[in-house]
Design an enzyme around this catalytic site. Structure first.
Site, PDB file in Angstrom:
ATOM      1  N   CYS A  86     -14.551  -0.020  20.647  1.00  0.00           N
ATOM      2  CA  CYS A  86     -14.703   1.080  19.982  1.00  0.00           C
ATOM      3  C   CYS A  86     -16.406   0.647  19.976  1.00  0.00           C
ATOM      4  CB  CYS A  86     -14.501   1.376  19.203  1.00  0.00           C
ATOM      5  SG  CYS A  86     -12.625   1.731  18.001  1.00  0.00           S
ATOM      6  N   CYS A 111      23.402  -3.337  -4.808  1.00  0.00           N
ATOM      7  CA  CYS A 111      22.019  -2.358  -4.726  1.00  0.00           C
ATOM      8  C   CYS A 111      22.808  -1.296  -6.117  1.00  0.00           C
ATOM      9  CB  CYS A 111      21.108  -2.375  -3.655  1.00  0.00           C
ATOM     10  SG  CYS A 111      21.832  -1.278  -3.102  1.00  0.00           S
TER      11      CYS A 111
END
Length: 384
Positions: free
Chosen positions: A201, A326
């Protein structure tokens, strides 16, 4: 095509969070249950720069429950042109500290795990432990390869974006998507050896406002995957040309010429009606829900180890026959698959606690017969 929601919802939102996210909850398709899924989700963001900064802002605003932010850099003055969660007063400070601050300002109930580290092969699994999906906002291809490798091993989605100058690419990789969906990985887009030396960049620049657009799309892809709405960018690459204000997409399909490596056998399921027989045969019960969930009751005799802890070190759980539990089943499947890969004979309780509790309620009904498969009194106690 749509994919199933990535996470199970939390049971309830706080009054404050419900009010804060009210405009999400009236969205058709997302709604209150989608917002509860966002609250249950754990997203890892690798990189707190041009892409990671708007991603963190968007995820926190959306009400994501946990965000792990991984970056080893400090804020520089030149970052402020595009890395919108940092301020002038942050210059010289760790970038991950900005994530903690802005998330707390936007969404006090969002927990941010700040990891000041550079992700590499030796620490990647630890840094990403417990994440439901990963967003890659890093700035070197070497790190991107490491992120892709660990998400492929874990079988979790990778929401991926890259920006250079005035152009951006965004897609989703997933090595183990739901059945019927093609697996697509980074090497399908960039085969090994196809990427040379990339300009930085600092050398070629980056259009700051494009970071906000691309980061927002990365966050949207994560939200869609978590809640199961819309069509994710799996098998498609979104291409943005900021100078011409054009967007397009390129199809992305698996490029592997050889047959894909066999996937590990998924954990089988056992029905609630068969649970007593499993216990009698010596199976251990493992509840992988969170602390707040198990406070409302567990199946008697179950051991509680939260999902993130299981995934971080499945070998630490004693091998043998394990029935994983679960609330509904999705988290149990992930835990059971990890345990099976570590050598355990793990299976999933089909329907999870919801199915078990429903079974008890039906047996308590005055219409239930004597042969209704009622569990013994010792197994029926202790449910809040």
């Amino acid at each position: 095509m749509p994919v199933p929601p990535l996470v199970e919802p939390v049971a309830v939102l706080s009054d404050a969070e419900s009010a804060r996210t009210a405009r999400h909850q009236v969205l058709a398709g997302l709604g209150e249950i989608g917002q509860r899924r966002l609250r249950a989700a754990h997203v890892a963001v690798v990189g707190a720069g041009g892409l990671g900064a708007p991603v963190v802002l968007a995820l926190a605003a959306a009400g994501i429950g946990e965000i792990t932010v991984i970056d080893d850099d400090d804020v520089e003055l030149s970052n402020l042109q595009r890395q919108v969660m940092h301020r002038r007063s942050d210059v010289g400070r760790p970038k991950v500290d900005s994530a903690v601050r802005v998330a707390a300002d936007l969404s006090p109930e969002t927990v941010v795990h700040a990891k000041r580290a550079r992700l590499a092969s030796e620490n990647a699994a630890d840094l990403l432990a417990g994440a439901d999906l990963v967003i890659d906002g890093t700035d070197t291809f070497e790190t991107r390869l490491e992120v892709a490798a660990v998400t492929e091993r874990l079988g979790i989605p990778l929401v991926w974006g890259v920006i250079q100058e005035f152009a951006a690419q965004i897609t989703v990789f997933w090595s183990a998507p739901p059945q019927g969906t093609d697996a697509v990985v980074l090497s399908d887009l960039y085969p090994a050896g196809s990427v040379g030396e990339l300009p930085t960049c600092a050398a070629v620049g980056v259009f700051g406002a494009l970071c906000l657009q691309a980061g927002s799309i990365l966050a949207m892809e994560a939200i869609k995957l978590i809640t199961g709405i819309g069509d994710p960018l799996l098998g498609r690459v979104l291409v943005i040309d900021a100078l011409r204000a054009k967007t397009g997409e390129v199809p992305l399909r698996p490029s592997r010429a050889t047959a894909p490596a066999p996937q590990p056998e998924r954990a089988p399921h056992v029905a609630v009606a068969d649970l007593e027989a499993e216990i009698a045969a010596g199976a251990a019960l493992l509840d992988v829900r969170e602390d707040a969930e198990v406070a409302d009751g567990m199946i008697p005799g179950a051991q509680h180890v939260p999902l993130a802890q299981v995934l971080a070190d499945p070998a630490a759980i004693d091998a043998g026959r394990i029935v994983v539990i679960c609330q509904v089943g999705a988290r149990a499947r992930r835990a059971a698959d990890a345990l099976r890969a570590a050598g355990a004979d793990a299976v999933v309780l089909a329907g999870g606690m919801d199915a078990w509790t429903t079974g008890l309620e039906s047996l308590d009904s005055p219409h239930s017969g004597a042969d209704g498969g009622k569990m013994s009194d010792s197994n029926a106690e202790g449910v809040a």
